[in-house]
Design a protein around this motif. Structure first.
Motif, short mmCIF file in Angstrom:
data_model
loop_
_atom_site.label_atom_id
_atom_site.label_comp_id
_atom_site.label_asym_id
_atom_site.label_seq_id
_atom_site.Cartn_x
_atom_site.Cartn_y
_atom_site.Cartn_z
N ILE A 184 -63.99 -46.34 56.88
CA ILE A 184 -62.73 -46.64 56.53
C ILE A 184 -61.60 -47.59 56.38
O ILE A 184 -61.43 -48.27 56.20
CB ILE A 184 -62.47 -44.78 57.43
CG1 ILE A 184 -62.37 -43.65 56.10
CG2 ILE A 184 -60.72 -45.27 56.63
CD1 ILE A 184 -61.89 -42.46 57.29
N GLY A 185 -61.80 -47.88 58.74
CA GLY A 185 -61.03 -49.67 58.48
C GLY A 185 -61.75 -50.33 57.68
O GLY A 185 -60.71 -51.61 57.91
N LEU A 186 -62.92 -51.04 56.83
CA LEU A 186 -63.87 -52.01 56.25
C LEU A 186 -63.14 -51.81 55.26
O LEU A 186 -63.44 -52.90 54.16
CB LEU A 186 -64.48 -52.09 56.85
CG LEU A 186 -65.19 -52.13 57.98
CD1 LEU A 186 -67.46 -52.45 58.21
CD2 LEU A 186 -64.87 -53.33 58.89
N GLY A 187 -62.30 -50.94 54.46
CA GLY A 187 -61.89 -50.81 53.33
C GLY A 187 -62.30 -49.82 52.40
O GLY A 187 -62.39 -49.87 51.11
N THR A 188 -63.92 -48.36 53.36
CA THR A 188 -64.53 -48.06 52.53
C THR A 188 -62.81 -46.98 51.37
O THR A 188 -62.53 -46.01 52.05
CB THR A 188 -65.39 -47.60 53.10
OG1 THR A 188 -66.25 -48.60 52.95
CG2 THR A 188 -66.09 -46.58 51.57
N PRO A 189 -62.84 -46.88 50.00
CA PRO A 189 -61.98 -46.47 49.27
C PRO A 189 -62.85 -44.99 49.91
O PRO A 189 -63.88 -44.47 49.82
CB PRO A 189 -62.05 -46.28 48.06
CG PRO A 189 -62.51 -47.37 47.59
CD PRO A 189 -63.91 -47.60 48.84
N CYS A 190 -61.68 -43.61 49.93
CA CYS A 190 -62.15 -42.28 51.08
C CYS A 190 -60.72 -41.37 50.29
O CYS A 190 -59.51 -41.51 50.86
CB CYS A 190 -61.82 -42.81 52.52
SG CYS A 190 -62.29 -40.77 53.00
N ILE A 191 -61.09 -39.86 49.82
CA ILE A 191 -60.17 -38.95 49.71
C ILE A 191 -60.48 -37.79 50.62
O ILE A 191 -62.15 -37.73 50.46
CB ILE A 191 -60.78 -38.28 48.57
CG1 ILE A 191 -59.89 -39.75 47.26
CG2 ILE A 191 -59.41 -37.66 47.75
CD1 ILE A 191 -60.23 -39.56 45.89
N ALA A 192 -59.60 -37.40 51.43
CA ALA A 192 -60.19 -36.52 52.44
C ALA A 192 -58.74 -35.53 52.63
O ALA A 192 -58.20 -35.57 52.06
CB ALA A 192 -59.38 -36.51 54.12
N GLU A 193 -59.34 -33.62 52.46
CA GLU A 193 -59.29 -33.23 51.68
C GLU A 193 -59.04 -31.83 52.49
O GLU A 193 -59.98 -31.70 53.27
CB GLU A 193 -59.23 -32.45 50.09
CG GLU A 193 -58.76 -33.63 49.06
CD GLU A 193 -59.31 -33.00 47.84
OE1 GLU A 193 -59.76 -33.25 46.38
OE2 GLU A 193 -60.35 -31.99 47.70
N CYS A 194 -58.18 -31.56 52.87
CA CYS A 194 -57.67 -30.23 53.61
C CYS A 194 -58.82 -30.38 55.07
O CYS A 194 -58.69 -31.10 55.95
CB CYS A 194 -58.24 -28.68 53.33
SG CYS A 194 -57.36 -27.26 54.05
N GLY A 195 -59.74 -29.74 55.42
CA GLY A 195 -60.86 -30.05 56.05
C GLY A 195 -61.65 -31.22 57.12
O GLY A 195 -60.98 -31.55 57.52
N GLY A 196 -61.17 -31.60 55.64
CA GLY A 196 -62.02 -33.60 56.14
C GLY A 196 -60.44 -34.34 56.27
O GLY A 196 -60.51 -35.33 57.40
N PHE A 197 -59.61 -33.95 56.00
CA PHE A 197 -58.15 -34.62 56.61
C PHE A 197 -58.03 -34.19 58.39
O PHE A 197 -57.92 -35.33 59.07
CB PHE A 197 -57.09 -33.79 55.70
CG PHE A 197 -55.43 -34.04 56.18
CD1 PHE A 197 -55.62 -35.47 56.41
CD2 PHE A 197 -54.78 -33.02 56.47
CE1 PHE A 197 -53.68 -35.38 57.19
CE2 PHE A 197 -53.43 -33.22 57.35
CZ PHE A 197 -53.18 -34.66 57.64
N MET A 198 -58.22 -33.13 58.19
CA MET A 198 -58.27 -33.00 59.75
C MET A 198 -59.48 -33.47 60.81
O MET A 198 -58.74 -33.97 61.94
CB MET A 198 -58.60 -31.42 60.50
CG MET A 198 -57.08 -29.91 59.21
SD MET A 198 -57.78 -28.14 59.46
CE MET A 198 -58.54 -28.12 60.95
#
Length: 467
Positions: A334-348
């Protein structure tokens, strides 16, 4: 999103709906699917509304495609197209209803209810009725449901939790009073029970003897349910009227030789995904690569995007925290710029710390500053319309996407880039982190409600091919 070319397609289908939650819909659907599978029928399954877990049981039984049908997320023509794409070429699609048959997304309205979906898709309905504590009174209840809407399309009745002796006595009375065929029953099941936890049923992967239980259900169904009658009702369903829906495949597909690899977290801790979302990404040229934050030591090679879905990170918080190499791998990507969608548990999972179900605190990724903590009740439960408050790489300012929230944990930093508006009240509140390559928040997003969102995500992923 208007159909350009109307066509009619044969999709044998039937809905198992209930008078209320707890009517036995999921158990009945599982029993019917399992017995049809033993008959070597090709199967598909759908669920009304936004629930994930019931469909996980359907997939565990059939091995076939599943889909959510939801008239809040998308208009009727898209629901019909999703139903068609999921069930085309199969012998039968079993649709499981949600809540009570007429219960819609707002109190006092049947909008987006099981009834509404049955009406919009012209799907025949079998009504599941719990018989606990009733005899003749169940006839009155069934008649009330039948007559509440003249176009109920209820063509069969299934009785749940009733002995064979009582069933044989009450069946002719119900049929005489309602003029509707009673297609069978399930007796009280001493050897089968779907366990629940704070977000609903436990997942199929957590039930060690699931296949034995399904075989038990199948034996019961074979003796007590008229499966040929159900199959006949499904095959007599009207042809499904569908069109070329622009938002099903509106996004530009990638060239076949261009392989965008999107990794998605999938294990006991992260397992809540709308299958239609995943299929949309695949239809647009993505190769989906599962990985386990619980068991794998690092991300798969050559990923161009990431999905961190919902699930139960609070149940598996210690294992997630102990997998330091995976936490480091995702944070670096994520820090290197990979697009990431995080929802609910992934957000946590992206937070600095998560309070586990055991109420201990565990270190997580630290991509998002803040903690996720246990509450005593559902937080911001229900449908939401999400509006971008500013220009982001995922949504333009004032552009919307729709989703659903269902969580007992909350965050000290829920995000501020979108405004969530509830359908059931005037409540609105800030939510979602949408900065640069990351979009993360509690709501589960439904991609078909805004395919442009997906197109932008895919475009960001494609740019990673150049690096």
């Amino acid at each position: 999103m208007n159909p350009t070319t109307i066509r009619k397609q044969k999709v044998p289908r039937v809905m198992i709906a209930g008078i209320a939650s707890g009517s036995g819909k999921t158990t009945m659907v599982c029993a019917i699917l399992q017995e049809f599978k033993k008959r070597s029928l090709s199967l598909a399954a759908c669920k009304c509304g936004p629930d994930y877990i019931d469909l996980m049981f359907h997939r565990a039984i059939t091995g076939a495609k599943t889909a959510n049908l939801d008239l809040y997320f998308t208009p009727p023509e898209v629901v019909r197209e999703i139903l068609y794409q999921n069930g085309v070429g199969t012998d039968i699609t079993i649709i499981e209803g949600v809540m009570g048959y007429y219960d819609g997304m707002q109190l006092g309205k049947d909008t987006a209810s099981s009834y509404d979906i049955a009406k919009q898709t012209e799907t025949p309905v079998i009504l599941a009725v719990s018989c606990k504590g009733m005899s003749l009174s169940l006839v009155a209840i069934v008649k009330g449901v039948l007559e509440f809407r003249k176009d109920s399309n209820i063509q069969g009745i299934l009785l749940n939790g009733i002995s064979k002796e009582m069933y044989e006595r009450i069946k002719p009375i119900v049929e005489e009073e309602t003029k509707i065929l009673v297609v069978g029953f399930l007796p009280p099941l001493s050897n089968f029970r779907l366990e629940s936890r704070h977000l609903g049923l436990v997942t199929p992967d957590e039930i060690e003897d699931l296949q034995d239980q399904l075989d038990y259900l199948s034996e019961i169904a074979r003796e007590s349910i008229d499966l040929d009658a159900i199959l006949g009702i499904a095959k007599n369903a009207p042809e499904l009227e569908i069109g070329e829906i622009t938002n099903i495949d509106s996004c530009d597909r990638n060239e076949p030789n261009v392989k965008i690899r999107i990794g998605y977290a999938y294990d006991q801790a992260f397992c809540f995904y709308y299958q239609e979302n995943l299929r949309m990404l695949e239809n647009m040229g993505a190769t989906l690569v599962p990985f386990s934050p619980l068991r794998d030591t690092e991300l798969p090679d050559n990923l161009h995007g990431l999905l961190l879905g919902g699930g139960y990170p609070e149940v598996y918080a210690k294992q997630l925290a102990d997998n330091i190499s995976m936490r480091k791998s995702i944070k670096e990507a994520i820090g290197l710029g990979t697009p990431c969608i995080a929802e609910c548990g992934g957000f946590m999972y992206l937070h600095e710390r998560v309070q586990g179900k055991d109420e201990e605190w565990y270190e997580m990724l630290g991509v998002i500053k803040g903690d996720c903590y246990k509450t005593k009740k559902l937080v911001r439960f229900g449908y939401v319309t999400l509006t971008a408050k500013e220009q982001t790489r995922y949504l333009d300012k004032d552009e919307i996407i729709r989703g659903h929230e269902f969580h007992y944990w909350d965050s000290t930093n829920t995000g501020v880039h979108f405004t969530a508006t509830k359908t059931s009240s005037d409540l609105s509140y800030p939510t979602i982190h949408a900065k640069d390559n990351l979009l993360a928040g509690y709501p589960h997003l439904y991609y078909h409600s805004n395919p442009r969102f997906v197109k932008r995500f895919m475009k960001m992923c494609s740019k990673r091919l150049e690096i």
